[in-house]
Scaffold this active site. Sequence first.
Site, PDB file in Angstrom:
ATOM      1  N   GLU A  99       1.014  -0.689  -0.239  1.00 42.13           N
ATOM      2  CA  GLU A  99      -0.352  -0.386   0.226  1.00 42.13           C
ATOM      3  C   GLU A  99       0.889   1.146  -0.124  1.00 42.13           C
ATOM      4  O   GLU A  99       1.362   1.023   0.663  1.00 42.13           O
ATOM      5  CB  GLU A  99      -1.017  -0.194   1.506  1.00 42.13           C
ATOM      6  N   ASP A 100       0.224   2.314  -0.658  1.00 43.42           N
ATOM      7  CA  ASP A 100       1.249   3.362  -0.468  1.00 43.42           C
ATOM      8  C   ASP A 100       1.036   3.676   0.714  1.00 43.42           C
ATOM      9  O   ASP A 100       2.668   4.600   1.243  1.00 43.42           O
ATOM     10  CB  ASP A 100       0.246   4.380  -1.381  1.00 43.42           C
ATOM     11  N   ASP A 103      -1.869   5.343   7.628  1.00 52.15           N
ATOM     12  CA  ASP A 103      -2.194   7.070   8.410  1.00 52.15           C
ATOM     13  C   ASP A 103      -2.937   7.301   9.175  1.00 52.15           C
ATOM     14  O   ASP A 103      -2.284   6.495   9.705  1.00 52.15           O
ATOM     15  CB  ASP A 103      -3.064   8.229   7.078  1.00 52.15           C
ATOM     16  N   PHE A 152       0.336  16.583   4.400  1.00 54.04           N
ATOM     17  CA  PHE A 152      -0.353  15.585   3.219  1.00 54.04           C
ATOM     18  C   PHE A 152       0.027  15.607   2.248  1.00 54.04           C
ATOM     19  O   PHE A 152       1.427  16.552   1.770  1.00 54.04           O
ATOM     20  CB  PHE A 152      -1.557  16.274   2.902  1.00 54.04           C
ATOM     21  N   ARG A 165      -0.743  11.395  -8.697  1.00 52.53           N
ATOM     22  CA  ARG A 165      -0.242  10.282  -8.754  1.00 52.53           C
ATOM     23  C   ARG A 165       1.662   9.811  -9.629  1.00 52.53           C
ATOM     24  O   ARG A 165       2.029   8.647  -8.683  1.00 52.53           O
ATOM     25  CB  ARG A 165      -1.475   8.688  -9.064  1.00 52.53           C
TER      26      ARG A 165
HETATM   27  P1  IMP Z   1      -5.929   5.486   6.498  1.00 52.43           P
HETATM   28  O1  IMP Z   1      -7.225   4.333   6.397  1.00 52.43           O
HETATM   29  O2  IMP Z   1      -6.038   6.500   7.041  1.00 52.43           O
HETATM   30  O3  IMP Z   1      -4.901   4.571   6.988  1.00 52.43           O
HETATM   31  O4  IMP Z   1      -5.946   6.506   5.424  1.00 52.43           O
HETATM   32  C1  IMP Z   1      -5.367   5.286   4.647  1.00 52.43           C
HETATM   33  C2  IMP Z   1      -5.667   5.938   2.869  1.00 52.43           C
HETATM   34  O5  IMP Z   1      -5.798   7.721   3.148  1.00 52.43           O
HETATM   35  C3  IMP Z   1      -4.491   5.533   1.787  1.00 52.43           C
HETATM   36  O6  IMP Z   1      -4.469   4.521   1.414  1.00 52.43           O
HETATM   37  C4  IMP Z   1      -4.641   6.671   1.227  1.00 52.43           C
HETATM   38  O7  IMP Z   1      -4.755   6.480   0.316  1.00 52.43           O
HETATM   39  C5  IMP Z   1      -4.727   8.247   1.716  1.00 52.43           C
HETATM   40  N1  IMP Z   1      -3.702   9.446   2.735  1.00 52.43           N
HETATM   41  C6  IMP Z   1      -3.254   9.063   3.587  1.00 52.43           C
HETATM   42  N2  IMP Z   1      -2.387  10.070   3.795  1.00 52.43           N
HETATM   43  C7  IMP Z   1      -2.436  10.036   2.613  1.00 52.43           C
HETATM   44  C8  IMP Z   1      -1.667  11.713   2.014  1.00 52.43           C
HETATM   45  O8  IMP Z   1      -1.197  11.983   2.538  1.00 52.43           O
HETATM   46  N3  IMP Z   1      -1.668  11.692   0.409  1.00 52.43           N
HETATM   47  C9  IMP Z   1      -2.917  10.741  -0.311  1.00 52.43           C
HETATM   48  N4  IMP Z   1      -3.355  10.230   0.419  1.00 52.43           N
HETATM   49  C10 IMP Z   1      -3.582   9.739   1.583  1.00 52.43           C
HETATM   50 MG    MG Z   2      -4.490   4.582  -1.049  1.00 51.16          MG
END
Ligand code: IMP
Ligand code: MG
Length: 175
Positions: A99-100, A103, A152, A165
């Site tokens: 995964e990228d 967060d 971000f 992207r």
């Molecule tokens: P989480 O569920 O809060 O861990 O969010 C995960 C998803 O939110 C990631 O797979 C990203 O798609 C998106 N995301 C979270 N932080 C960023 C960021 O800084 N830039 C772009 N996408 C983000």
């Molecule tokens: Mg994602």
Amino acid sequence: MKDRISVMIPEEKIKSRIAELGEEISRDYEGKSIHMICVLKGGVYFMTALSERIDPEIPVSLDFMSVSSYGDDTKSSGIVRIIKDLDEPVEGKDVLVVEDIIDSGRTLYYLLDMLRARKPKSLRLCTLLDKPDRRERDVKVDYTAFVVEDNFVVGCGMDYHQNYRNLPYIGQVEL
Ligand code: IMP
Ligand code: MG
């Protein structure tokens, strides 16, 4: 570009770090296969780059999954819906989720839980970035390329309103 983006991690640094990660993962999976699961769309750039850095002696297979987490632009809500499920069963496989970014951890917490229930032989997680400051769920990140602060970011698969992207570096959006 519509938004102001500054380079946070340059392309060369990302490439060399992914190469290191590929070596580390190759050592850990010696004698096994790796079934990589890419979380669309963000994970796709990182997964292809990482998979090219796995020792060619190790068989690598790929599958894709798409989830949506409802939320605002820069924050996920934790309500996760499967948009596209895997093509192949994961039972008995050594699965590596790619995964990228992690967060809050809500998306991956849900996803890993769901995959665990499908009885893979092993289940590990590899993310390009880890933003630990914002974690709300306890998720074990087995491999990560960079631990970053709470900003971000875009590029290397990560988007802002579906843009950026394709940037080959990791940039910081000035919101
Ligand atoms: P989480 O569920 O809060 O861990 O969010 C995960 C998803 O939110 C990631 O797979 C990203 O798609 C998106 N995301 C979270 N932080 C960023 C960021 O800084 N830039 C772009 N996408 C983000
Ligand atoms: Mg994602």
